[in-house]
Each structure stands twice: as structure tokens, then as C-alpha cells.
Scaffold this motif. Structure first.
Motif, PDB file in Angstrom:
ATOM      1  N   THR A   1       0.805  -1.223   0.000  1.00 35.07           N
ATOM      2  CA  THR A   1       0.000   0.000   0.000  1.00 35.07           C
ATOM      3  C   THR A   1       0.833   1.265   0.000  1.00 35.07           C
ATOM      4  N   LEU A   2       2.149   1.139  -0.059  1.00 38.81           N
ATOM      5  CA  LEU A   2       2.985   2.335   0.034  1.00 38.81           C
ATOM      6  C   LEU A   2       4.186   2.267  -0.909  1.00 38.81           C
ATOM      7  N   SER A   3       4.334   3.315  -1.694  1.00 41.48           N
ATOM      8  CA  SER A   3       5.539   3.507  -2.491  1.00 41.48           C
ATOM      9  C   SER A   3       6.048   4.914  -2.209  1.00 41.48           C
ATOM     10  N   THR A   4       7.362   5.060  -2.121  1.00 41.64           N
ATOM     11  CA  THR A   4       7.933   6.390  -1.893  1.00 41.64           C
ATOM     12  C   THR A   4       8.903   6.738  -2.997  1.00 41.64           C
ATOM     13  N   LEU A   5       8.912   8.009  -3.331  1.00 40.13           N
ATOM     14  CA  LEU A   5       9.857   8.564  -4.304  1.00 40.13           C
ATOM     15  C   LEU A   5      10.688   9.600  -3.572  1.00 40.13           C
ATOM     16  N   THR A   6      11.988   9.413  -3.550  1.00 39.79           N
ATOM     17  CA  THR A   6      12.886  10.380  -2.924  1.00 39.79           C
ATOM     18  C   THR A   6      13.715  11.054  -3.993  1.00 39.79           C
ATOM     19  N   VAL A   7      13.590  12.360  -4.065  1.00 44.39           N
ATOM     20  CA  VAL A   7      14.413  13.149  -4.976  1.00 44.39           C
ATOM     21  C   VAL A   7      15.655  13.551  -4.196  1.00 44.39           C
ATOM     22  N   THR A   8      16.776  13.005  -4.563  1.00 46.93           N
ATOM     23  CA  THR A   8      18.011  13.259  -3.817  1.00 46.93           C
ATOM     24  C   THR A   8      18.769  14.428  -4.408  1.00 46.93           C
ATOM     25  N   SER A   9      19.418  15.183  -3.543  1.00 40.80           N
ATOM     26  CA  SER A   9      20.212  16.334  -3.962  1.00 40.80           C
ATOM     27  C   SER A   9      19.442  17.148  -5.013  1.00 40.80           C
ATOM     28  N   ALA A  10      18.291  17.590  -4.596  1.00 39.41           N
ATOM     29  CA  ALA A  10      17.394  18.275  -5.535  1.00 39.41           C
ATOM     30  C   ALA A  10      18.007  19.569  -6.065  1.00 39.41           C
ATOM     31  N   HIS A  11      17.717  19.843  -7.309  1.00 38.87           N
ATOM     32  CA  HIS A  11      18.145  21.092  -7.956  1.00 38.87           C
ATOM     33  C   HIS A  11      16.923  21.787  -8.551  1.00 38.87           C
ATOM     34  N   PRO A  12      17.046  23.056  -8.845  1.00 34.61           N
ATOM     35  CA  PRO A  12      15.885  23.790  -9.392  1.00 34.61           C
ATOM     36  C   PRO A  12      15.255  23.124 -10.615  1.00 34.61           C
ATOM     37  N   GLU A  13      16.057  22.460 -11.420  1.00 33.20           N
ATOM     38  CA  GLU A  13      15.482  21.802 -12.608  1.00 33.20           C
ATOM     39  C   GLU A  13      14.632  20.582 -12.266  1.00 33.20           C
ATOM     40  N   ASP A  14      14.685  20.149 -10.998  1.00 33.91           N
ATOM     41  CA  ASP A  14      13.820  19.048 -10.559  1.00 33.91           C
ATOM     42  C   ASP A  14      12.433  19.551 -10.155  1.00 33.91           C
ATOM     43  N   SER A  15      12.285  20.858 -10.118  1.00 35.52           N
ATOM     44  CA  SER A  15      10.970  21.422  -9.787  1.00 35.52           C
ATOM     45  C   SER A  15       9.959  20.939 -10.814  1.00 35.52           C
ATOM     46  N   SER A  16       8.904  20.328 -10.321  1.00 36.26           N
ATOM     47  CA  SER A  16       7.948  19.697 -11.220  1.00 36.26           C
ATOM     48  C   SER A  16       6.746  19.229 -10.420  1.00 36.26           C
ATOM     49  N   PHE A  17       5.779  18.693 -11.130  1.00 39.31           N
ATOM     50  CA  PHE A  17       4.613  18.080 -10.505  1.00 39.31           C
ATOM     51  C   PHE A  17       4.798  16.572 -10.613  1.00 39.31           C
ATOM     52  N   TYR A  18       4.828  15.896  -9.475  1.00 40.76           N
ATOM     53  CA  TYR A  18       5.034  14.459  -9.457  1.00 40.76           C
ATOM     54  C   TYR A  18       3.724  13.787  -9.047  1.00 40.76           C
ATOM     55  N   ILE A  19       3.350  12.770  -9.797  1.00 39.78           N
ATOM     56  CA  ILE A  19       2.081  12.108  -9.520  1.00 39.78           C
ATOM     57  C   ILE A  19       2.252  10.597  -9.628  1.00 39.78           C
ATOM     58  N   CYS A  20       1.599   9.884  -8.742  1.00 37.35           N
ATOM     59  CA  CYS A  20       1.708   8.436  -8.750  1.00 37.35           C
ATOM     60  C   CYS A  20       0.367   7.820  -9.152  1.00 37.35           C
TER      61      CYS A  20
END
Lengths: 116, 117
Positions: free
Chosen positions: B75-94
Motif C-alpha cells: 500500500t505504500l511507495s515512496t519517491l525520494t528526490v536526492t540532492s534536488a536542484h531547481p530543474e527538478d521542480s515539477s509536478f510528481y504524480i503516482c
């Protein structure tokens, strides 16, 4: 490979006008599903309809109607008597056997603006 | 219909930090979940397929070391964005489905808007 094309990037209509959003798809699967989703400014995806490849009957749900033409690989969406609340981005999408019927291929979306 | 919940809905983080996004299927078990990314005014693109109890499958061009996916339970999945940078700014949907096969439907979470400053 699967592909969904929504040629209309943005459409503006005056409230109460009818509007049709076009969707053309490509797939090698013989069994597949087509979808339409609405994405309001808040961002969430709102499921509107799912249609399987063996059911070509057109469907009407209130002001919404869908026209599935397998011969032309199209799955168009019509909103009758549009309202301001219909303003959103609409995505046509496809799943097929190649993706286990779970991976969704989205079109680029059509932004609909309904002007009061 | 089934409910898929994502948390947080919005997050702002500093460049170089990591951010974890959770995707939960609230009323069904999902052996497979999918993570999508949507850049402003663009469509949703599949990033990876998350499989319970095994490694995720990443789409071409998606860095697996940057986008860590863990599917620890049904029932659970996780997404970790590591060492985030401005270009990772986005809408993430599962999304998640009850079962694999013909008669299935993908249910989407509410999405997470990530802003990296």
C-alpha cells in the motif's frame, strides 16, 4: 510503441458553446483502453471515462460525450453547453497490453478556457 | 472508485537537499505503482514502475540514483528526490492499480508540486 496526439494545444470558447477536444492514438495492441482525464488548476487528475477497444459505442454522461472511431483511431470528447468550471487541461490517454494495461501514455493535453 | 493518496501535496526545499514523496493506496493492495512527472505546461511522462518487494524499473533518461523509489509494502511507495536542484521542480504524480490484466484501471494520486529554490 504507443502514442497519443492531441493536436489542439489551447481552445477558448464562450460559456454555453459546445466544444470538441480531439484525440488520435497509435498502438499495436489489439486490446487497449482509452481514457480522458481532467486536470484543473489545482493539479489533480480527475478521471472522466475509460473505453476499451472492443466497445465502439458512443457514450454520453450529462454534458459530456465521447466519440470512439476505431477506423480513424480517434477518441474525441465533446462538452455541450460549456461552463466556466469546465476550464482545465484535458488529457487523452492510452494503456495497452504492452504496458500491462497499467502504464498510461498521455497526450500532450488541451487547455480549455471557457469565458463567461 | 479506489483512492490513492499522495503526501505532501506541495513542498519547497533548498537546492541540495532531499525530498520524500509518499504514495498510498488507501483501500486496496497495489503490487505495482507508477510515478509520473509533469513539467509546467507539459504532459505527464512516466518516470518509473515501482514493484513491491523488488527494484523499480526506470524509463530511459531517468536517473535511478537521483530518484530513489521504495515500494516497501502493498500500500505504500515512496519517491525520494536526492540532492534536488531547481530543474527538478515539477509536478510528481503516482498511480496504482488493483490488479494487472485487461480489466484494470489506474487510479491517480493528487500529485505533489515540488519547488526547489
Amino acid at each position: 510503441a504507443q502514442k497519443v496526439t492531441q493536436a489542439q494545444t489551447e481552445i477558448s470558447v464562450v460559456e454555453k458553446e459546445d466544444v470538441t477536444l480531439d484525440c488520435v492514438y497509435e498502438t499495436r495492441d489489439t486490446t487497449y483502453y482509452l481514457f480522458w482525464y481532467k486536470q484543473p488548476p489545482s493539479g489533480e487528475l480527475v478521471f472522466l471515462i475509460r473505453r476499451n477497444s472492443f466497445d465502439e459505442q458512443n457514450e454520453i454522461s450529462g454534458r459530456y460525450s465521447w466519440n470512439f472511431q476505431k477506423s480513424t483511431s480517434s477518441f474525441n470528447f465533446t462538452i455541450t453547453a460549456s461552463q466556466v468550471v469546465d476550464s482545465a487541461v484535458y488529457f487523452c490517454a492510452l494503456t495497452g497490453r504492452g504496458g500491462g494495461y497499467q502504464k498510461v501514455t498521455f497526450g500532450t493535453g488541451t487547455k480549455l478556457q471557457v469565458i463567461p | 472508485g479506489a483512492v490513492v493518496s499522495q503526501h505532501p501535496s506541495r513542498v519547497i526545499c533548498k537546492s541540495g537537499t532531499s525530498v520524500k514523496i509518499e504514495c498510498r493506496s488507501l483501500d486496496f493492495q497495489a503490487t505495482t505503482m507508477f510515478w509520473y512527472r509533469q513539467f509546467p505546461k507539459q504532459s505527464l511522462m512516466l518516470m518509473a514502475t515501482s514493484n513491491e518487494g523488488s527494484k523499480a524499473t526506470y524509463e530511459q533518461g531517468v536517473e535511478k540514483d537521483k530518484f530513489l523509489i521504495n515500494h516497501a509494502s502493498l500500500t505504500l511507495s515512496t519517491l525520494t528526490v536526492t540532492s534536488a536542484h531547481p530543474e527538478d521542480s515539477s509536478f510528481y504524480i503516482c498511480s496504482a492499480s488493483r490488479t494487472a490484466g485487461v480489466n484494470t484501471e489506474a487510479f491517480f494520486g493528487q500529485g505533489t508540486r515540488l519547488t526547489v529554490v
